[in-house]
Design a protein around this motif. Structure first.
Motif, PDB file in Angstrom:
ATOM      1  N   HIS A 215     -19.603  27.436  26.672  1.00 40.25           N
ATOM      2  CA  HIS A 215     -19.374  26.137  26.027  1.00 40.25           C
ATOM      3  C   HIS A 215     -20.629  25.272  26.052  1.00 40.25           C
ATOM      4  O   HIS A 215     -20.862  24.488  25.126  1.00 40.25           O
ATOM      5  CB  HIS A 215     -18.229  25.389  26.705  1.00 40.25           C
ATOM      6  CG  HIS A 215     -16.930  26.125  26.689  1.00 40.25           C
ATOM      7  ND1 HIS A 215     -16.154  26.244  25.554  1.00 40.25           N
ATOM      8  CD2 HIS A 215     -16.277  26.806  27.671  1.00 40.25           C
ATOM      9  CE1 HIS A 215     -15.073  26.951  25.836  1.00 40.25           C
ATOM     10  NE2 HIS A 215     -15.120  27.312  27.103  1.00 40.25           N
ATOM     11  N   ALA A 216     -21.418  25.408  27.105  1.00 36.33           N
ATOM     12  CA  ALA A 216     -22.626  24.588  27.259  1.00 36.33           C
ATOM     13  C   ALA A 216     -23.776  25.255  26.502  1.00 36.33           C
ATOM     14  O   ALA A 216     -24.647  25.900  27.083  1.00 36.33           O
ATOM     15  CB  ALA A 216     -22.960  24.417  28.740  1.00 36.33           C
ATOM     16  N   THR A 217     -23.752  25.112  25.188  1.00 35.81           N
ATOM     17  CA  THR A 217     -24.717  25.815  24.339  1.00 35.81           C
ATOM     18  C   THR A 217     -25.873  24.942  23.887  1.00 35.81           C
ATOM     19  O   THR A 217     -26.746  25.402  23.166  1.00 35.81           O
ATOM     20  CB  THR A 217     -24.000  26.373  23.100  1.00 35.81           C
ATOM     21  OG1 THR A 217     -23.343  25.286  22.428  1.00 35.81           O
ATOM     22  CG2 THR A 217     -22.971  27.425  23.495  1.00 35.81           C
ATOM     23  N   SER A 218     -25.891  23.685  24.289  1.00 39.44           N
ATOM     24  CA  SER A 218     -26.971  22.772  23.921  1.00 39.44           C
ATOM     25  C   SER A 218     -27.347  21.931  25.127  1.00 39.44           C
ATOM     26  O   SER A 218     -26.608  21.877  26.126  1.00 39.44           O
ATOM     27  CB  SER A 218     -26.537  21.851  22.767  1.00 39.44           C
ATOM     28  OG  SER A 218     -25.541  20.944  23.219  1.00 39.44           O
ATOM     29  N   ALA A 219     -28.487  21.272  25.040  1.00 38.87           N
ATOM     30  CA  ALA A 219     -28.913  20.399  26.137  1.00 38.87           C
ATOM     31  C   ALA A 219     -27.879  19.308  26.380  1.00 38.87           C
ATOM     32  O   ALA A 219     -27.532  19.009  27.533  1.00 38.87           O
ATOM     33  CB  ALA A 219     -30.275  19.787  25.810  1.00 38.87           C
ATOM     34  N   PHE A 220     -27.374  18.722  25.317  1.00 38.81           N
ATOM     35  CA  PHE A 220     -26.384  17.647  25.462  1.00 38.81           C
ATOM     36  C   PHE A 220     -25.118  18.162  26.141  1.00 38.81           C
ATOM     37  O   PHE A 220     -24.578  17.505  27.049  1.00 38.81           O
ATOM     38  CB  PHE A 220     -26.055  17.047  24.091  1.00 38.81           C
ATOM     39  CG  PHE A 220     -25.082  15.901  24.164  1.00 38.81           C
ATOM     40  CD1 PHE A 220     -25.519  14.625  24.460  1.00 38.81           C
ATOM     41  CD2 PHE A 220     -23.725  16.104  23.943  1.00 38.81           C
ATOM     42  CE1 PHE A 220     -24.630  13.563  24.536  1.00 38.81           C
ATOM     43  CE2 PHE A 220     -22.825  15.060  24.020  1.00 38.81           C
ATOM     44  CZ  PHE A 220     -23.277  13.777  24.315  1.00 38.81           C
ATOM     45  N   GLU A 221     -24.637  19.305  25.715  1.00 38.24           N
ATOM     46  CA  GLU A 221     -23.404  19.835  26.295  1.00 38.24           C
ATOM     47  C   GLU A 221     -23.588  20.189  27.766  1.00 38.24           C
ATOM     48  O   GLU A 221     -22.685  19.981  28.584  1.00 38.24           O
ATOM     49  CB  GLU A 221     -22.914  21.033  25.499  1.00 38.24           C
ATOM     50  CG  GLU A 221     -22.237  20.658  24.198  1.00 38.24           C
ATOM     51  CD  GLU A 221     -20.998  19.808  24.411  1.00 38.24           C
ATOM     52  OE1 GLU A 221     -20.104  20.230  25.170  1.00 38.24           O
ATOM     53  OE2 GLU A 221     -20.922  18.717  23.823  1.00 38.24           O
TER      54      GLU A 221
END
Length: 338
Positions: A215-221
């Motif tokens: 789920h954590a596929t971006s810096a923001f996530e």
């Protein structure tokens, strides 16, 4: 205008990072070569002078105004028993900072730095990241915006630090999710937990990383799922400082963990950053290696608060004083090497 008003704003800033000015670095290097000393004899002090020249876009940089920004936040994961202290200590320490009674107050004054304390919704801890995301998108954006505001104004250096019970747990989870390895590789004793608590803390970090894998596929996530408000604020401050070409002095493991999600997607984010020190927290040295940063000091410190970074600012002042104040061979009428 509010920086990072949306996730798209944050991602656009991360994908468009200003560079240091190569011409100013070259001019500063030429000045270093002309000063009354053997070439390279001041070691990393010379490197620091060139670093500041590039970001200030002048061959003769100065540190007229530096700021320490300490961000404070509370963590829902503290309820899992991962810290030696209760969450109430966060607010108590913020009050101590504001009264002037903490280590950072003394160290910031010694380094000639102004001090700003940013408390982030202490009455409302983040969610337990083993159960779901630590923050909603809106909460994470508010934290990023608070960090960006701390990088505003006419400053020559931003020093970032933090306060938050259980935030070394969040830092370990962010680091592990960003760079891999086992939870044990990144998890240390933090505030000084015993062996039983350390094992529980490792299990919590492992659980959190597994919970958000995929789920954590971006810096923001990554930031919103595993971080904390103060960690996201540091990320916002560092990114805003980069957009304004302001150098940043990083503190210990928690402060550096704020860069881990950013650097995984944009490795050059650390180009305007200095690592003030390497802390006694075992994951910090590993994280600095992943970020490509070499610490200025190794004093066995593990306090947080921006304390190690503030001490390192004195090295910057020495570097810039030598760069500006020394005579050249021509001015001193000293013969150069043949």
């Amino acid at each position: 205008m509010t920086m990072f008003a949306s996730v798209a704003d944050f991602e656009a800033a991360l994908s468009s990072l200003p560079k240091a000015d190569a011409a100013s670095i070259a001019e500063a290097a030429a000045r270093q070569a002309s000063l009354t000393k053997p070439a390279g004899s001041l070691g990393r002090l010379e490197d620091l002078a060139l670093f500041f020249a590039g970001w200030q876009r002048t061959a003769r940089p100065a540190l007229a105004r530096g700021r320490v920004a300490i961000f404070a936040g509370n963590h829902g994961v503290a309820a899992r028993g991962v810290s030696a202290f209760p969450p109430e200590v966060t607010a108590q320490m913020v009050a101590n900072f504001r009264r002037g009674g903490a280590a950072i107050n003394a160290l910031a004054a010694a380094a000639g730095l102004e001090l700003e304390i940013v408390a982030l919704e202490l009455e409302r801890p983040t969610a337990d990241f083993t159960q779901g995301p630590a923050m909603t998108p809106e909460e994470c954006l508010r934290a990023l915006q608070a960090g960006a505001r701390a990088a505003a104004g006419n400053i020559d250096l931003l020093v970032v630090g933090e306060m938050g019970i259980a935030n070394s747990t969040a830092a370990a989870a962010l680091s592990g999710a960003s760079y891999g390895g086992s939870a044990g590789d990144w998890t240390g004793r933090g505030t000084g937990v015993d062996d039983t608590t350390l094992q529980r803390k490792i299990a919590v970090v492992s659980e959190g990383i597994a919970r958000h894998a995929g789920h954590a596929t971006s810096a923001f996530e990554l930031l919103r799922r595993l971080g904390g408000r103060e960690i996201a604020a540091i990320a916002g401050a560092v990114l805003a400082a980069r957009q304004r070409r302001i150098p940043v002095m990083l503190d210990g493991f928690i402060a550096c963990s704020a860069l881990a999600p950013l650097a995984r997607h944009a490795p050059d984010i650390t180009a305007h950053c200095l690592a003030g020190h390497v802390s006694a927290e075992p994951g910090h040295r590993r994280l600095l290696g992943a970020l490509g940063l070499s610490p200025l000091l190794d004093l066995g410190m593990r306090l947080g608060e921006g304390s190690g970074a503030a001490v390192a600012v004195n090295l910057v002042r020495s570097a810039l004083a030598a760069h500006e104040g020394m005579a050249t061979f021509e001015e001193a009428m000293v013969a150069t090497a043949s």
